[in-house]
Scaffold this motif. Structure first.
Motif, PDB file in Angstrom:
ATOM      1  N   ASP A  45      -4.779 -14.242 -17.811  1.00  0.00           N
ATOM      2  CA  ASP A  45      -4.720 -12.791 -18.019  1.00  0.00           C
ATOM      3  C   ASP A  45      -3.382 -12.283 -17.511  1.00  0.00           C
ATOM      4  O   ASP A  45      -2.873 -12.756 -16.497  1.00  0.00           O
ATOM      5  CB  ASP A  45      -5.869 -12.069 -17.320  1.00  0.00           C
ATOM      6  N   SER A  55     -10.374  -2.931 -20.437  1.00  0.00           N
ATOM      7  CA  SER A  55     -11.439  -1.928 -20.534  1.00  0.00           C
ATOM      8  C   SER A  55     -12.583  -2.196 -19.561  1.00  0.00           C
ATOM      9  O   SER A  55     -13.312  -1.286 -19.182  1.00  0.00           O
ATOM     10  CB  SER A  55     -11.999  -1.894 -21.955  1.00  0.00           C
ATOM     11  N   THR A  56     -12.748  -3.455 -19.174  1.00  0.00           N
ATOM     12  CA  THR A  56     -13.870  -3.792 -18.295  1.00  0.00           C
ATOM     13  C   THR A  56     -13.744  -3.086 -16.944  1.00  0.00           C
ATOM     14  O   THR A  56     -14.750  -2.699 -16.350  1.00  0.00           O
ATOM     15  CB  THR A  56     -13.933  -5.318 -18.105  1.00  0.00           C
ATOM     16  N   VAL A 364     -16.141  -6.080 -28.217  1.00  0.00           N
ATOM     17  CA  VAL A 364     -17.420  -6.331 -27.550  1.00  0.00           C
ATOM     18  C   VAL A 364     -17.567  -5.332 -26.405  1.00  0.00           C
ATOM     19  O   VAL A 364     -16.612  -5.097 -25.672  1.00  0.00           O
ATOM     20  CB  VAL A 364     -17.440  -7.769 -27.004  1.00  0.00           C
ATOM     21  N   LYS A 367     -22.332  -4.012 -22.641  1.00  0.00           N
ATOM     22  CA  LYS A 367     -23.778  -4.181 -22.815  1.00  0.00           C
ATOM     23  C   LYS A 367     -24.130  -5.472 -23.544  1.00  0.00           C
ATOM     24  O   LYS A 367     -25.246  -5.955 -23.430  1.00  0.00           O
ATOM     25  CB  LYS A 367     -24.376  -2.977 -23.553  1.00  0.00           C
TER      26      LYS A 367
HETATM   27  C1  LIG Z   1     -14.417   5.025 -20.337  1.00  0.00           C
HETATM   28  C2  LIG Z   1     -15.179   3.850 -20.872  1.00  0.00           C
HETATM   29  C3  LIG Z   1     -16.491   3.662 -20.514  1.00  0.00           C
HETATM   30  C4  LIG Z   1     -17.204   2.587 -21.007  1.00  0.00           C
HETATM   31  N1  LIG Z   1     -18.500   2.442 -20.650  1.00  0.00           N
HETATM   32  C5  LIG Z   1     -19.220   1.434 -21.170  1.00  0.00           C
HETATM   33  C6  LIG Z   1     -20.588   1.307 -20.855  1.00  0.00           C
HETATM   34  O1  LIG Z   1     -21.154   2.118 -20.097  1.00  0.00           O
HETATM   35  N2  LIG Z   1     -21.276   0.276 -21.387  1.00  0.00           N
HETATM   36  C7  LIG Z   1     -20.683  -0.614 -22.230  1.00  0.00           C
HETATM   37  O2  LIG Z   1     -21.365  -1.495 -22.719  1.00  0.00           O
HETATM   38  N3  LIG Z   1     -19.375  -0.537 -22.548  1.00  0.00           N
HETATM   39  C8  LIG Z   1     -18.639   0.479 -22.049  1.00  0.00           C
HETATM   40  N4  LIG Z   1     -17.326   0.597 -22.406  1.00  0.00           N
HETATM   41  C9  LIG Z   1     -16.722  -0.398 -23.289  1.00  0.00           C
HETATM   42  C10 LIG Z   1     -16.240  -1.609 -22.485  1.00  0.00           C
HETATM   43  O3  LIG Z   1     -15.445  -1.187 -21.419  1.00  0.00           O
HETATM   44  C11 LIG Z   1     -15.423  -2.586 -23.307  1.00  0.00           C
HETATM   45  O4  LIG Z   1     -15.973  -2.725 -24.559  1.00  0.00           O
HETATM   46  C12 LIG Z   1     -15.340  -3.967 -22.630  1.00  0.00           C
HETATM   47  O5  LIG Z   1     -14.929  -3.825 -21.304  1.00  0.00           O
HETATM   48  C13 LIG Z   1     -14.404  -4.914 -23.348  1.00  0.00           C
HETATM   49  O6  LIG Z   1     -14.302  -6.114 -22.618  1.00  0.00           O
HETATM   50  P1  LIG Z   1     -13.294  -7.275 -23.042  1.00  0.00           P
HETATM   51  O7  LIG Z   1     -13.512  -8.412 -22.138  1.00  0.00           O
HETATM   52  O8  LIG Z   1     -13.431  -7.515 -24.499  1.00  0.00           O
HETATM   53  O9  LIG Z   1     -11.853  -6.641 -22.902  1.00  0.00           O
HETATM   54  P2  LIG Z   1     -10.961  -6.250 -21.601  1.00  0.00           P
HETATM   55  O10 LIG Z   1     -11.785  -5.985 -20.425  1.00  0.00           O
HETATM   56  O11 LIG Z   1     -10.044  -5.186 -22.062  1.00  0.00           O
HETATM   57  O12 LIG Z   1     -10.163  -7.585 -21.320  1.00  0.00           O
HETATM   58  C14 LIG Z   1      -9.074  -7.982 -22.124  1.00  0.00           C
HETATM   59  C15 LIG Z   1      -8.062  -8.652 -21.227  1.00  0.00           C
HETATM   60  O13 LIG Z   1      -7.029  -9.242 -22.024  1.00  0.00           O
HETATM   61  C16 LIG Z   1      -5.862  -9.234 -21.237  1.00  0.00           C
HETATM   62  N5  LIG Z   1      -4.684  -9.401 -22.083  1.00  0.00           N
HETATM   63  C17 LIG Z   1      -4.266  -8.599 -23.077  1.00  0.00           C
HETATM   64  N6  LIG Z   1      -3.108  -9.045 -23.583  1.00  0.00           N
HETATM   65  C18 LIG Z   1      -2.773 -10.161 -22.903  1.00  0.00           C
HETATM   66  C19 LIG Z   1      -1.682 -11.087 -22.961  1.00  0.00           C
HETATM   67  N7  LIG Z   1      -0.670 -10.938 -23.826  1.00  0.00           N
HETATM   68  N8  LIG Z   1      -1.667 -12.129 -22.089  1.00  0.00           N
HETATM   69  C20 LIG Z   1      -2.663 -12.295 -21.184  1.00  0.00           C
HETATM   70  N9  LIG Z   1      -3.722 -11.464 -21.105  1.00  0.00           N
HETATM   71  C21 LIG Z   1      -3.776 -10.403 -21.950  1.00  0.00           C
HETATM   72  C22 LIG Z   1      -5.889  -7.867 -20.580  1.00  0.00           C
HETATM   73  O14 LIG Z   1      -5.084  -7.814 -19.426  1.00  0.00           O
HETATM   74  C23 LIG Z   1      -7.364  -7.685 -20.278  1.00  0.00           C
HETATM   75  O15 LIG Z   1      -7.702  -7.987 -18.953  1.00  0.00           O
HETATM   76  C24 LIG Z   1     -16.585   1.681 -21.904  1.00  0.00           C
HETATM   77  C25 LIG Z   1     -15.257   1.867 -22.265  1.00  0.00           C
HETATM   78  C26 LIG Z   1     -14.562   2.948 -21.781  1.00  0.00           C
HETATM   79  C27 LIG Z   1     -13.159   3.143 -22.218  1.00  0.00           C
END
Ligand SMILES: Cc1cc2nc3c(=O)[nH]c(=O)nc-3n(C[C@H](O)[C@H](O)[C@H](O)COP(=O)(O)OP(=O)(O)OC[C@H]3O[C@@H](n4cnc5c(N)ncnc54)[C@H](O)[C@@H]3O)c2cc1C
Ligand SMILES: Cc1cc2nc3c(=O)[nH]c(=O)nc-3n(C[C@H](O)[C@H](O)[C@@H](O)COP(=O)(O)OP(=O)(O)OC[C@H]3O[C@@H](n4cnc5c(N)ncnc54)[C@H](O)[C@@H]3O)c2cc1C
Lengths: 861, 255
Positions: A45, A55-56, A364, A367
């Motif tokens: 990451d 977003s997490t 994703v 939830k």
């Molecule tokens: C305000 C808010 C409230 C929310 N509340 C909820 C909720 O109550 N319930 C729910 O189910 N969902 C909720 N969500 C949605 C949820 O946050 C996201 O859908 C989820 O966290 C996505 O997870 P992820 O692992 O796909 O992505 P992320 O957590 O975004 O992880 C992606 C990672 O990729 C890394 N990355 C990107 N580019 C590179 C690169 N070039 N090299 C290395 N690493 C890289 C980033 O640093 C990041 O850490 C909410 C969203 C928001 C904005």
């Protein structure tokens, strides 16, 4: 191996798998891969751990388990169970509240889905809401939908656990503060690139598999290899307000149920002494992945952008209206948070279509994160997931025009405000229409077609010109009383159905995909991918399932043998992308393994149009215009042109291929010709059919009424990877000798017998408590016993409606559903729940035998 | 009591500040805007002064139309009136800014009476010139003290406190007075939702600023060289202890 963030440590030069992104998805994915036996993995990451800035890190982290969509409902409940297993699930309950009357209707629908998925839920009055949430203004509420199991999870801690589990097992190295700069690929003999290495700011890693779990950044990473992950970063606004006395005094992280104020698209969730207020009501605010600031340049994190108050203000008024105390609480934290939206609001999972061994695990939510991580891990391990059918999330579902930024933005702009909306199962898109039109379009428009979207194709659903049939079939035009039942529906469909069964109709099927397989290995290859024997005589056809390695449905299509080494696959609009990918993927391996039996794949869809002509007068109509290559009338008799045969003809002088087949249970043909010939062929048939009162017939008949009377199964509805051909009633008497994907599992399924059987049911009464008839839409309504219990088969699958529709010729409203053998007995009385009411039903058919014309005499006469 | 507080719209950047390609501005595409922490305290102080002594607080800024956001933010905290001196450039030099602000104050005072107290932040968060307040006070012929960390209103005068190298300096100054406020004087509140909604309704008065450019001109902005940190692993487990002690001694943490 260890978890280390020190800047001195270089990344390893090789790995079996590199997972990019340590959000909820990437973390859970490495954990699940480790459990499935994967070793030598690297997780990267660009940000610091445990919160790298995706977003997490700032999610509200709550889970409302009810979903009308089976796949998402399953993955959500499964994920919630995984959070529970980690001890990181804080159950607080949740109430969706209604301000508008139509929301109460939606709650009845939610009660029905909750019953199907076994989620404890109940409808509550404003007074009951007040009792649970004393600070709510119940006077503006009409009612609520209460789910006791709603919870808030610790997504960061869960991710950390899963990651550390893989590290502790010796299967994973973790590199935080390591940014992926590019991906390397090499060209395979098939012409597809394969990912070979990940280049980071700390060195290069050669990798066999690379998974993109980069949330809103995913398209940017995919593009580094020339692949496409169709999603857009979008804003979801959230503010944290407090301290608020009543919350502080509760002395708990979560003392009150989470409120979803459904009609203002807003939520209120306690966070210890303060309240998180989130909104899906503001204008859609979409971004580009490349424009997201870096970790260093962000005031907070890259996905916590400054709140734009103009967008949030109406929500504040509504929030204060609902909870007065929010007005005087201080706004301590307020963001334009970033999350991912996709054109159809589903996740984007699986191997990218463009680049081999490059996987997507994107779009994703918290939830469903752990469940989807497991699903993708299974997919990588077994070639297809075991836990549930992923077709709604499969990245290969998209056609090229659906992967452009234009399309993504158009559709996301359209559906963003439907996040808490009431979306009808037959709901049509307003944007990006008219993308693909058949050559018959102008004629259809003139005939008053109402067009539905089929992956870009405009398909006539019904024709107003057929309203003239009112005099002939008055009972067909009985309106539906409830607006919901009548939405995106027209009674003229029933009349089209009856007229086709009585005389003849034309159906535009141009949305079909046609894939050609040629070469010395074409037959053997298709035999390897398909269940049924493909090696038939030239001019014959095969209707066959495609299986997953696990023996479930992966496809369902027909194949025409056009020549010794030439086969044409015909598959539907909704599965064309997925089938295209599946064939190509396996063909590549086939060609690599069979130097002496090579085959080629060509997608001919864009050049071919199709019209179906069916009904007792179909042969007579076509006889008037069909000749062989001279001018001699063509023999369209059963003897000369038997069922299942494929023959080249001229129609009004235009070269066409006719295929004697039917999805509606009538004698007739699918007629294929080149796009540019289409209009002439349509006109010739139309003119020839006038003496038989030929009508244009919409997809309402083709896909619903005609099909359901014949009990024909549809991929994505009855046919899913969770079910086998044995259960669907599509198993042939024998298993062919040739090797085929899923063969061992298929044999096993045959030996074991079905745990559920696809049945046709009819509604004995459709009358609701208010005294009028209701018409289930076929959206997973549960089939229940007479005592109202759910029916679950030996494999844990619930009986639910997969398709529902009128059967105008049998005079009954019909349902398709899998039932365990003890219930799958003709004449058995059961119930169906629709909109939270129960209706008596009878099992009419167990297995594939149709209700209408059970011997198929009409098709073969 | 009439209190005026002057604030400046400045970007709220992260650790790394991106500069636009032409070197003329901070790249603010995805940055929030704010005022300096000193000014946040000045606004809080203005609101508290009015809460304690009655009267009315006014907030004033010279800036682009978007500076409306900073005025409304102050309004959301309880400042009753807002005045914008609109400029089309991103910023004016401090001399010109001060002249324009002084002119506007004269205009406002002519219409509604003198401000008993005019508050400035000690210095702005972006260019940090330490002079707009002083220049304005000078132009208006009023006393000014900077670095203020405490204000008590007496009869016709204020007692203002500021920290000095070896203690605390206390001034008694007759009103009308100009004070440069320093972070720490109070703990600024956050706006409430109702405050935010009220602020929407506040009418922002506009006073056209007029002043000749001063002598100072921004030539270009340069990106500071990135500080690279070098991680040295001192050792693992108990063997590392001696090396850790050495480093702590070197840093003066241990003596
Ligand atoms: C305000 C808010 C409230 C929310 N509340 C909820 C909720 O109550 N319930 C729910 O189910 N969902 C909720 N969500 C949605 C949820 O946050 C996201 O859908 C989820 O966290 C996505 O997870 P992820 O692992 O796909 O992505 P992320 O957590 O975004 O992880 C992606 C990672 O990729 C890394 N990355 C990107 N580019 C590179 C690169 N070039 N090299 C290395 N690493 C890289 C980033 O640093 C990041 O850490 C909410 C969203 C928001 C904005
Ligand atoms: C220690 C130091 C000494 C300096 N000495 C000199 C010097 O002697 N001569 C010289 O020419 N330059 C000097 N400079 C540099 C130069 O003054 C600054 O770069 C200049 O641009 C400062 O202007 P400012 O906008 O930051 O205002 P500041 O003078 O820093 O602002 C102080 C306060 O004035 C108010 N204010 C400022 N702008 C506005 C506005 N637009 N609207 C309403 N209120 C506003 C705010 O309350 C703010 O907190 C010095 C800089 C430093 C750091």
């Amino acid at each position: 191996m260890s978890e280390q963030t020190a800047a001195t440590r270089d990344v390893p030069s090789t790995a079996k798998v590199v997972v990019i992104g340590a959000g909820i998805v990437g973390n859970c994915l490495v954990g699940h891969l480790s459990r499935l036996g994967w070793t030598d993995m690297v997780l990267l990451d660009k940000g610091p751990l445990p919160n790298p800035g995706g977003s997490t890190g700032h999610a509200s982290n709550f889970i409302f388990p009810t979903d009308h969509n089976k796949e998402m409902a399953f993955l959500t409940v499964d994920s919630q169970n995984q959070y529970i297993d980690h001890g990181l699930n804080n159950t607080c309950g949740g109430i969706e509240v209604a301000r508008e009357p139509q929301r109460l209707e939606e709650f009845k629908r939610r009660m029905t889905s909750a019953k199907a998925w076994n989620i404890d839920a109940r409808l509550v009055t404003p007074a009951e809401i007040k009792e649970m949430v004393p600070f709510i203004n119940e006077e503006i509420l009409l009612g609520g939908y209460y789910t006791p199991s709603v919870s808030v999870v610790d997504s960061l801690a869960t991710g950390t656990r899963m990651r550390e589990e893989a590290v502790a097992a010796g299967n994973l190295s973790v590199f935080a503060n390591t940014e992926v700069l590019s991906l390397e690929t090499e060209l395979l003999p098939s012409g597809f690139p394969k990912v070979t290495a990940v280049v980071t700011d700390r060195g290069r890693i050669e990798a066999e598999h690379v998974v993109i779990a980069c949330g809103v950044w995913s398209p940017r990473i995919a593009a580094m290899a020339g692949a496409n992950i169709p999603l857009t970063p979008a804003v979801h606004q959230m503010a944290d307000v407090g301290p608020i006395d009543v919350l502080v005094e509760s002395n708990k992280e979560l003392a009150y149920p989470i409120i979803r104020d459904m009609d203002t698209f807003c939520y209120e969730r306690q966070s210890a002494g303060s309240m998180e207020v989130g909104s899906y009501a503001h204008r859609p605010i979409l971004m580009r992945p490349d424009d997201i600031p870096s970790n260093q340049a962000s005031a907070l994190t890259p996905t916590e952008l400054p709140l734009t108050y103009d967008d949030f203000e109406p929500q504040m008024e509504q929030a204060i209206e609902l909870m007065e105390m929010l007005g005087d609480a201080e706004i301590k934290y307020a963001i334009n948070g970033l999350l991912s939206l996709t054109p159809d609001a589903n996740p984007v999972l699986g191997e990218t279509v463009e680049v081999r061994n490059l996987w997507s695990a994107a779009a994703v939510w918290i939830k469903e994160g752990p469940g989807i991580a497991q699903l993708v891990a299974e997919w990588m391990t077994y070639g297809y997931p075991h836990m549930c059918d992923p077709h709604g999330s499969d990245i290969s579902r998209f056609y090229p025009h659906e992967k452009t930024e234009w399309h993504i933005n158009a559709r996301c702009n359209e559906h963003f405000n439907k996040t808490y909306g009431i979306v009808h199962p037959r709901e049509q898109w307003a944007s990006q229409r008219g993308m693909r039109r058949s050559p018959f379009y102008a004629r259809e428009e003139a005939l008053g077609a109402t067009f539905f979207d089929a992956r870009g194709w405009e398909r006539p659903q019904w024709y107003s010109s057929n309203e003239k049939l009112q005099a002939k079939f008055p009972e067909a035009f009985t309106p539906r009383t409830h607006e919901w039942d009548a939405r995106w529906w027209n009674p003229v469909t029933n009349a089209e159905h009856l007229q086709m069964r009585e005389s003849v109709g034309m159906v535009d099927l141009t949305a079909f995909n046609e894939f050609d397989f040629e070469g010395p290995g074409a037959c053997a290859f298709l035999d390897y991918v398909c269940v049924n024997k493909v090696d038939v005589a030239v001019g014959r056809s095969v209707y066959t399932p495609l299986l997953t390695p696990h023996g479930g449905f992966r496809g369902d299509l027909t194949i025409q043998r056009l020549g010794e080494h030439h086969f044409r696959v015909i598959t539907g609009a909704f599965d064309g992308g997925r089938d295209n990918y599946w064939f190509n993927k396996h063909l590549e391996q086939w060609n690599a393994d069979h130097a002496d039996a090579q085959a080629t794949f060509t997608d001919r869809s864009q050049g071919i149009c199709t019209v179906g002509v069916w009904g007792p007068n179909a042969a007579k109509t076509l006889a008037k215009v069909t000749t062989d290559h001279t001018t001699a009338p063509y023999d369209l008799s059963q003897e000369g042109f038997p069922y299942g045969a494929v023959q080249d003809v001229l129609i009004d002088g235009v070269p066409c291929t006719m295929f004697r087949i039917s999805y509606v249970g009538e004698n007739g043909w699918e007629i294929y010709t080149r796009m540019e010939h289409g209009l002439k062929v349509w006109d010739a048939i139309w003119d020839a059919g006038q003496e038989f009162e030929i009508i244009p017939v919409g997809i309402g008949v083709y896909a619903v009424t005609g099909r359901i009377e014949k009990g024909y199964r549809l991929m994505g509805a009855e046919l899913e990877s969770e079910y086998t051909p044995v259960e669907a009633g599509l198993a042939r008497p024998k298993v062919k000798a040739a090797a085929l994907i899923g063969k061992a599992a298929y044999r096993k399924a045959r030996d074991e017998g079905p745990a559920a059987i696809m049945c046709t049911l009819s509604m004995d009464s459709q009358q609701c408590a208010d005294g009028y008839d209701r018409f289930p839409t076929g959206g997973n309504e549960p089939i229940l016993t007479l005592s109202g219990d759910r029916i679950v088969d030996a494999k844990g699958r619930v009986s639910r409606v997969t398709t529902a529709g009128a059967g105008p010729s049998v005079g009954k409203y019909l349902l398709l559903a899998y039932l365990p053998p003890e219930h799958a007995v003709e004449g058995t009385k059961l119930q169906v729940m629709y909109m939270n009411e129960l209706y008596p039903v009878t099992v009419e058919r167990a297995g594939a035998t149709p209700l209408f014309d059970p011997t198929d005499a009409r098709m073969k006469s | 009591m009439r209190v005026l507080v002057c604030v400046k719209r400045v970007p709220a950047p992260g650790a790394k500040i991106n500069i636009t390609a032409d070197g003329q501005a901070v790249d603010t595409a995805y940055l929030a805007f704010t005022t300096s922490p000193h000014e946040e305290c000045a606004v809080e102080e203005a609101v508290q002064l009015v809460e304690r002594h009655g009267g009315e607080a006014t907030v004033l800024t010279l800036g682009p139309a978007e500076a409306d956001e900073q005025l409304r933010y102050a309004a959301s905290l309880g400042v009753a009136k807002a005045v914008l001196l609109p400029i089309t450039e991103a910023d004016w030099d401090p001399q010109r800014t001060a002249a324009a602000i002084a002119g506007a104050i004269r205009e406002l005072e002519a219409a509604e009476g003198a401000f008993d107290i005019i508050l400035f932040g000690n210095e702005s968060a972006d260019s940090g010139g330490f002079q707009v307040g002083v220049r304005v006070a000078r132009a208006l012929g009023r006393p000014i003290v900077n670095g203020i960390k405490g204000i008590e209103v007496g009869d016709g005068s204020v007692r203002a406190r500021r920290e000095a190298e070896a203690g605390v300096e206390v001034y008694t100054i007759p009103m009308p007075v100009v004070l440069g406020v320093k972070e720490g004087i109070n703990l600024p509140r956050y706006p409430t939702m109702k405050g935010r909604l009220n602020a929407k309704k506040v009418a922002v008065a506009q006073v056209t600023p007029s002043a000749e450019p001063g002598g100072q001109q921004m030539v270009t902005l340069l990106q500071a060289a990135e500080k690279s940190s070098n991680t040295v692993i001192l050792g693992k487990g108990p063997e590392a202890a001696a090396a850790v002690v050495d480093v702590l001694e070197e840093l003066g943490v241990l003596k």
